[in-house]
Design a protein around this motif. Structure first.
Motif, PDB file in Angstrom:
ATOM      1  N   ALA A  56       0.827  -1.203   0.000  1.00 35.98           N
ATOM      2  CA  ALA A  56       0.000   0.000   0.000  1.00 35.98           C
ATOM      3  C   ALA A  56       0.863   1.256   0.000  1.00 35.98           C
ATOM      4  O   ALA A  56       0.594   2.212  -0.740  1.00 35.98           O
ATOM      5  N   ALA A  57       1.915   1.253   0.815  1.00 33.48           N
ATOM      6  CA  ALA A  57       2.810   2.410   0.858  1.00 33.48           C
ATOM      7  C   ALA A  57       3.503   2.614  -0.475  1.00 33.48           C
ATOM      8  O   ALA A  57       3.660   3.751  -0.951  1.00 33.48           O
ATOM      9  N   TYR A  58       3.923   1.529  -1.105  1.00 35.65           N
ATOM     10  CA  TYR A  58       4.597   1.620  -2.408  1.00 35.65           C
ATOM     11  C   TYR A  58       3.671   2.227  -3.462  1.00 35.65           C
ATOM     12  O   TYR A  58       4.086   3.036  -4.293  1.00 35.65           O
ATOM     13  N   MET A  59       2.404   1.829  -3.444  1.00 36.18           N
ATOM     14  CA  MET A  59       1.437   2.310  -4.425  1.00 36.18           C
ATOM     15  C   MET A  59       0.820   3.656  -4.046  1.00 36.18           C
ATOM     16  O   MET A  59       0.089   4.267  -4.827  1.00 36.18           O
ATOM     17  N   GLY A  60       1.106   4.120  -2.805  1.00 34.63           N
ATOM     18  CA  GLY A  60       0.568   5.404  -2.381  1.00 34.63           C
ATOM     19  C   GLY A  60      -0.915   5.378  -2.087  1.00 34.63           C
ATOM     20  O   GLY A  60      -1.628   6.368  -2.330  1.00 34.63           O
ATOM     21  N   VAL A  61      -1.395   4.244  -1.579  1.00 35.98           N
ATOM     22  CA  VAL A  61      -2.816   4.118  -1.244  1.00 35.98           C
ATOM     23  C   VAL A  61      -2.935   3.601   0.182  1.00 35.98           C
ATOM     24  O   VAL A  61      -1.983   3.020   0.722  1.00 35.98           O
ATOM     25  N   PRO A  62      -4.090   3.757   0.819  1.00 38.72           N
ATOM     26  CA  PRO A  62      -4.273   3.159   2.152  1.00 38.72           C
ATOM     27  C   PRO A  62      -4.442   1.647   2.048  1.00 38.72           C
ATOM     28  O   PRO A  62      -4.844   1.131   1.006  1.00 38.72           O
ATOM     29  N   VAL A  63      -4.143   0.960   3.130  1.00 35.68           N
ATOM     30  CA  VAL A  63      -4.317  -0.496   3.148  1.00 35.68           C
ATOM     31  C   VAL A  63      -5.754  -0.868   2.823  1.00 35.68           C
ATOM     32  O   VAL A  63      -6.031  -1.882   2.169  1.00 35.68           O
ATOM     33  N   SER A  64      -6.695  -0.026   3.215  1.00 33.36           N
ATOM     34  CA  SER A  64      -8.108  -0.315   2.975  1.00 33.36           C
ATOM     35  C   SER A  64      -8.457  -0.347   1.493  1.00 33.36           C
ATOM     36  O   SER A  64      -9.520  -0.865   1.113  1.00 33.36           O
ATOM     37  N   ALA A  65      -7.555   0.201   0.640  1.00 38.61           N
ATOM     38  CA  ALA A  65      -7.808   0.171  -0.798  1.00 38.61           C
ATOM     39  C   ALA A  65      -7.548  -1.210  -1.396  1.00 38.61           C
ATOM     40  O   ALA A  65      -7.991  -1.495  -2.515  1.00 38.61           O
ATOM     41  N   LEU A  66      -6.845  -2.051  -0.672  1.00 40.71           N
ATOM     42  CA  LEU A  66      -6.591  -3.414  -1.136  1.00 40.71           C
ATOM     43  C   LEU A  66      -7.760  -4.313  -0.743  1.00 40.71           C
ATOM     44  O   LEU A  66      -8.372  -4.104   0.311  1.00 40.71           O
ATOM     45  N   PRO A  67      -8.119  -5.297  -1.535  1.00 43.49           N
ATOM     46  CA  PRO A  67      -9.259  -6.173  -1.216  1.00 43.49           C
ATOM     47  C   PRO A  67      -9.113  -6.803   0.167  1.00 43.49           C
ATOM     48  O   PRO A  67      -8.128  -7.514   0.433  1.00 43.49           O
ATOM     49  N   ASN A  68     -10.054  -6.474   1.056  1.00 42.63           N
ATOM     50  CA  ASN A  68     -10.033  -6.977   2.440  1.00 42.63           C
ATOM     51  C   ASN A  68      -8.750  -6.602   3.175  1.00 42.63           C
ATOM     52  O   ASN A  68      -8.386  -7.244   4.166  1.00 42.63           O
ATOM     53  N   GLY A  69      -8.047  -5.586   2.681  1.00 42.41           N
ATOM     54  CA  GLY A  69      -6.799  -5.169   3.314  1.00 42.41           C
ATOM     55  C   GLY A  69      -5.693  -6.186   3.191  1.00 42.41           C
ATOM     56  O   GLY A  69      -4.776  -6.223   4.018  1.00 42.41           O
ATOM     57  N   GLU A  70      -5.765  -7.008   2.149  1.00 43.99           N
ATOM     58  CA  GLU A  70      -4.793  -8.085   1.967  1.00 43.99           C
ATOM     59  C   GLU A  70      -3.929  -7.851   0.734  1.00 43.99           C
ATOM     60  O   GLU A  70      -4.374  -7.270  -0.250  1.00 43.99           O
ATOM     61  N   TYR A  71      -2.671  -8.358   0.800  1.00 42.71           N
ATOM     62  CA  TYR A  71      -1.810  -8.419  -0.388  1.00 42.71           C
ATOM     63  C   TYR A  71      -1.381  -9.873  -0.585  1.00 42.71           C
ATOM     64  O   TYR A  71      -2.204 -10.749  -0.735  1.00 42.71           O
TER      65      TYR A  71
END
Length: 262
Positions: free
Chosen positions: A40-55
């Protein structure tokens, strides 16, 4: 024709007695939530922007090429091989030089589970077992040895269990065109604790790693830490065991599999 696949490899697992303490593998598991903040930090987005907060799930490992089920190269045993076949011998093959033709062939199982821990198998034992199962060896067949260690993987006594293949027995197989063998024990040789006892009692130091050292005379490879050999018939199956291509390595991990045509 139906085809059955039988997994004859152990899992690469931390926290069990699979090797001596100084050789145990280490595995750190990173799950989907643990890896999310960095992405999330690398992409400049909040963790919540990832599906279910997962990578991504990923594992970081610290292992030897001799952890888990693996295929040893002739280089592991000695710096030179084929001294019986070539004047002065030749540089031992590393794992990325082992012929792939060795690694997918019809196979035969020698059942030595009844032999006591530390026993060193001799040519007569091999001949007797082949006679018992009615099998005549053919060049490049893969020979696997079922020992008392097979069902003890991960237990406290694993590295001290089972018989081992002596130099004479190993050479007996190599002289008949066998180039790849395997065992469900920790080592192709008898457990080191038993060899150490014999040396302390006045045994010749040539007993140390004698089965491995056969590769100095005739180059060969062997599998160690096989598993589930009890599920195999005596013959009538194939083994596939291509090693991971570790540059200039002494061994490579393999997902060894037995194939039975029904």
């Amino acid at each position: 024709m139906a085809r059955r696949f039988i997994d004859i490899s152990v899992p690469l697992q931390a926290g069990i007695r699979s090797d001596p303490p100084e050789m145990l593998p280490k595995i750190d598991y990173v799950d989907h939530h643990m890896s999310a903040p960095r992405m999330a930090a690398y992409m400049g987005v909040p963790v919540s922007a990832l599906p279910n907060g997962e990578y991504a799930a990923v594992e970081r490992v610290e292992i030897s090429t001799h952890n888990g089920t693996h295929l040893d190269a002739p280089y592991h045993y000695f710096s030179r091989m084929n001294e019986r076949l070539v004047p002065g011998g030749e540089p031992s093959w590393r794992i990325d030089e082992v012929p792939l033709e060795w690694c997918f062939n019809p196979a035969v199982k020698l059942d030595f589970r009844h032999m006591e821990d530390g026993y060193v198998v001799q040519p007569g034992d091999v001949e007797a077992e082949l006679k018992r199962i009615g099998h005549d060896l053919k060049p490049l067949e893969i020979v696997v040895v079922n020992t008392a260690a097979g069902t003890r993987y991960g237990e406290e006594d694993y590295i001290d269990r089972g018989c081992g293949m002596g130099k004479a027995a190993t050479l007996w197989l190599l002289e008949r065109g066998i180039r790849l063998v395997g065992t469900d024990a920790w080592s192709w040789d008898a457990p080191f604790s038993h060899t150490r006892r014999k040396i302390a009692e006045g045994g010749d130091p040539s007993l140390i790693w004698e089965g491995h050292r056969a590769g100095r005379e005739i180059g060969y490879s062997h599998l160690e830490k096989l598993h589930n050999l009890e599920a195999l018939p005596s013959d009538g199956f194939q083994v596939v065991c291509f090693p991971v291509k570790v540059h200039r390595g002494s061994a490579g991990w393999t997902r060894a599999v037995a194939i039975i045509e029904d």
